[in-house]
Design a protein around this motif. Structure first.
Motif, short mmCIF file in Angstrom:
data_model
loop_
_atom_site.label_atom_id
_atom_site.label_comp_id
_atom_site.label_asym_id
_atom_site.label_seq_id
_atom_site.Cartn_x
_atom_site.Cartn_y
_atom_site.Cartn_z
N GLU A 230 -4.42 0.59 0.51
CA GLU A 230 -3.75 -0.40 -1.32
C GLU A 230 -4.03 0.51 -2.05
O GLU A 230 -3.68 0.71 -3.21
CB GLU A 230 -4.79 -1.40 -1.07
N LYS A 234 2.40 1.43 -5.99
CA LYS A 234 3.38 0.36 -5.37
C LYS A 234 4.08 0.80 -5.95
O LYS A 234 5.56 0.78 -5.94
CB LYS A 234 2.98 -0.85 -5.92
N ARG A 235 4.34 1.69 -7.23
CA ARG A 235 5.79 1.92 -8.75
C ARG A 235 6.13 3.25 -8.24
O ARG A 235 5.69 4.39 -7.92
CB ARG A 235 5.16 1.71 -10.50
N GLN A 278 8.80 -0.55 -8.87
CA GLN A 278 8.10 -1.18 -8.40
C GLN A 278 8.38 -2.68 -7.06
O GLN A 278 8.67 -3.56 -7.07
CB GLN A 278 6.76 -2.47 -8.77
N TYR A 279 7.11 -2.30 -6.04
CA TYR A 279 7.16 -2.98 -4.94
C TYR A 279 6.14 -3.54 -4.92
O TYR A 279 4.77 -3.74 -4.90
CB TYR A 279 7.11 -1.67 -3.32
N SER A 280 6.14 -4.64 -3.53
CA SER A 280 4.97 -5.80 -3.52
C SER A 280 3.65 -5.11 -2.55
O SER A 280 2.88 -5.21 -2.91
CB SER A 280 5.29 -6.85 -3.16
N THR A 281 4.03 -3.85 -2.10
CA THR A 281 3.33 -3.42 -1.35
C THR A 281 4.13 -2.17 -1.09
O THR A 281 4.73 -0.79 -1.51
CB THR A 281 3.29 -3.66 0.43
N ALA A 282 1.85 -1.07 -0.88
CA ALA A 282 2.03 0.60 -1.18
C ALA A 282 3.35 0.93 0.13
O ALA A 282 3.81 2.15 -0.15
CB ALA A 282 1.28 1.63 -0.79
N SER A 284 6.11 -0.46 1.16
CA SER A 284 7.31 -0.14 1.18
C SER A 284 7.38 1.24 -0.27
O SER A 284 9.10 1.61 -0.33
CB SER A 284 7.57 -1.98 0.17
N ALA A 285 6.91 1.42 -0.88
CA ALA A 285 7.31 2.18 -1.94
C ALA A 285 7.57 3.50 -1.18
O ALA A 285 8.09 4.41 -1.25
CB ALA A 285 6.00 2.32 -3.07
N ASP A 310 -0.05 2.87 -10.86
CA ASP A 310 -0.09 2.20 -11.12
C ASP A 310 -0.79 1.59 -12.26
O ASP A 310 -0.30 0.29 -13.40
CB ASP A 310 -1.01 0.52 -10.20
#
Length: 466
Positions: A230, A234-235, A278-282, A284-285, A310
């Motif tokens: 985490e 995520k960005r 920006q995504y909800s999870t790492a 996805s990024a 972040d």
């Protein structure tokens, strides 16, 4: 609805072959005989529909013409758009009609009709591809899709023509082994869509017409590996040498599950594009960066995708990148060609020759000599709508180009958009500008020039599919 004397076509036949119908906006007193006379030279007309008011039976000034071949319809659009069907009548508007099954009411843009995808031998070079397809028309560019890791050809390529009729002719007449199809618009992640089309047709059952990473086994692996990471950002920051369109960039990154927001910013000093994703999870990024860093969107324009901490402020990153690019751009201009700076002087007031202080525009259009503008309070007889790709031209360059057709009152850009309007005091001058400039390139920018809708039409756009 008035129809031609030929047999009535079934609804299923209206879009066969695709893009074989043209949508025409014309004078309400124009009859079918005149339409057929002017449009018949371009090919086999299967049917003509004149839309009429159900109560009064009066023409609504809209017609559809169905051709036997897509190339015929495209050629009719290219030759007839902006022309008058009879002396002393207003120029007509001609577009390719949307498919009835598409559910869309927007215009079909020329860019959507000029690019084709083909299946080719893996031994083909770009020169081989160009040599095989140049017989159908002038090629703007061609490219072969290669494996990013190995650099080997995937056996797929695309060819872009200067005119829609040329692309349609190539699809109709090229060898069937190329399995040529019209490419999806660039804002639909075209390369991946075409790749899926061929992959599905050669190795497995079709999976539909949409590209999605949801459920992709590769994405699932990333997700499992990153559940405990985490601390990973995520960005993402995204940089491009061309400006972004918010909706298109959002649609591209939304292919990866978990997109929370897409913030596009435009630097006033350059045409480069900047965005923060920006995504909800790492997971996805990381997957988005893995898939989209270096991706050409649109083709020829590589995206740079980097992690963004972040806790940082995205505006700081935007300002830093913009400063670096602006400094490099200005230094290059001053060092290499001081004359370029002189090209962007303030345009002269009316009464002067628009092009007298400017460098000659670099264009493939045939331009007459510069003419004087008319006073700004002159009555407006015609307005033109100008669309730019990939970015707008400076206002003084626009005035230099459009004043050459005479009776120009004013040219103005729409803030934040790739569009402009030109006001003329004479309809013939405006028509000459459309004929000479539509589809042409000026200083590296492609122009679309059409008659502008009246203010009432702009506020209540017509539906395009019937």
């Amino acid at each position: 609805m008035e129809e031609s004397s030929g047999c009535r076509l079934s609804a299923e036949c209206l879009d066969e072959p695709p893009n074989s119908r043209v949508f025409v906006v014309l004078s309400k007193d124009t009859g079918e005989a005149l339409i057929r006379e002017r449009f018949a030279p371009f090919g086999d007309i299967q049917n003509i529909w004149l839309l009429r008011d159900k109560r009064t039976n009066e023409s609504r000034g809209i017609a559809f013409i169905k051709y036997a071949r897509s190339s015929q319809a495209c050629r009719a659009m290219e030759e007839m758009h902006g022309r008058s069907l009879a002396p002393d009548t207003k120029p007509i508007k001609v577009f390719i009609a949307q498919s009835r099954a598409s559910g869309s009411h927007r215009d079909v843009e020329d860019e959507e009709l000029t690019r084709i995808f083909v299946m080719i031998p893996k031994s083909y070079t770009e020169e081989d591809l160009r040599e095989k397809f140049k017989m159908y028309g002038d090629i703007e560019y061609c490219s072969i899709i290669k494996n990013k890791t190995t650099g080997e050809s995937k056996g797929l390529g695309y060819v872009r023509y200067l005119k829609p009729s040329q692309a349609a002719l190539a699809i109709e007449e090229c060898d069937r082994s190329y399995r040529a199809i019209l490419a999806e618009p660039k804002n639909k992640s075209s390369e991946s869509l075409e790749h899926d089309y061929y992959s599905n047709n050669t190795r497995q059952e079709p999976r539909g017409n949409t590209l999605s990473f949801c459920g992709h086994p590769e994405f699932c692996c990333f997700e499992k590996e990153c559940r405990i990471q985490e601390s990973v950002s995520k960005r993402l920051s995204v940089v491009s040498r061309l400006p972004f369109i918010q909706e298109q960039l959002f649609a591209l990154f939304d292919l990866v599950p978990g997109l929370e927001y897409c913030d596009v910013q435009r630097d006033p000093h350059t045409n480069s594009g900047y965005a923060v994703i920006q995504y909800s999870t790492a997971a996805s990024a990381i997957y988005a960066k893995y898939k989209l860093h270096g991706f050409e969107y649109p083709p020829g324009n590589r995206l740079t995708v980097l992690f963004l901490e972040d806790g940082s402020d995205s505006s700081d990153l935007i300002r830093k990148m913009a400063t670096q690019l602006v400094t490099a751009h200005v230094s290059s201009v001053l060092r290499n060609n001081n004359a370029v700076v002189q090209q962007y002087r303030t345009p002269p007031a009316f009464g002067g020759t628009c092009g007298s202080q400017l460098l000659q525009p670099q264009t493939d259009a045939i331009l007459p000599p510069p003419k004087k503008k008319v006073p700004p309070d002159t009555s407006v007889k015609e307005r033109l709508f100008i669309l730019f790709h990939p970015h707008p031209l400076p206002i003084n360059v626009l005035e230099d180009v459009f004043c050459r057709f005479g009776q120009l009152i004013k040219v103005y850009l729409v803030a934040g958009k790739n569009v402009a309007y030109a006001k003329f005091a004479d309809r013939a001058s405006a028509s000459d500008a459309i004929t000479a400039l539509h589809g042409k390139i000026v200083n590296g920018v492609r122009l679309k020039v059409r008659l502008a809708d009246s203010p009432s039409e702009e506020s209540n756009k017509r539906q395009r599919t019937y």
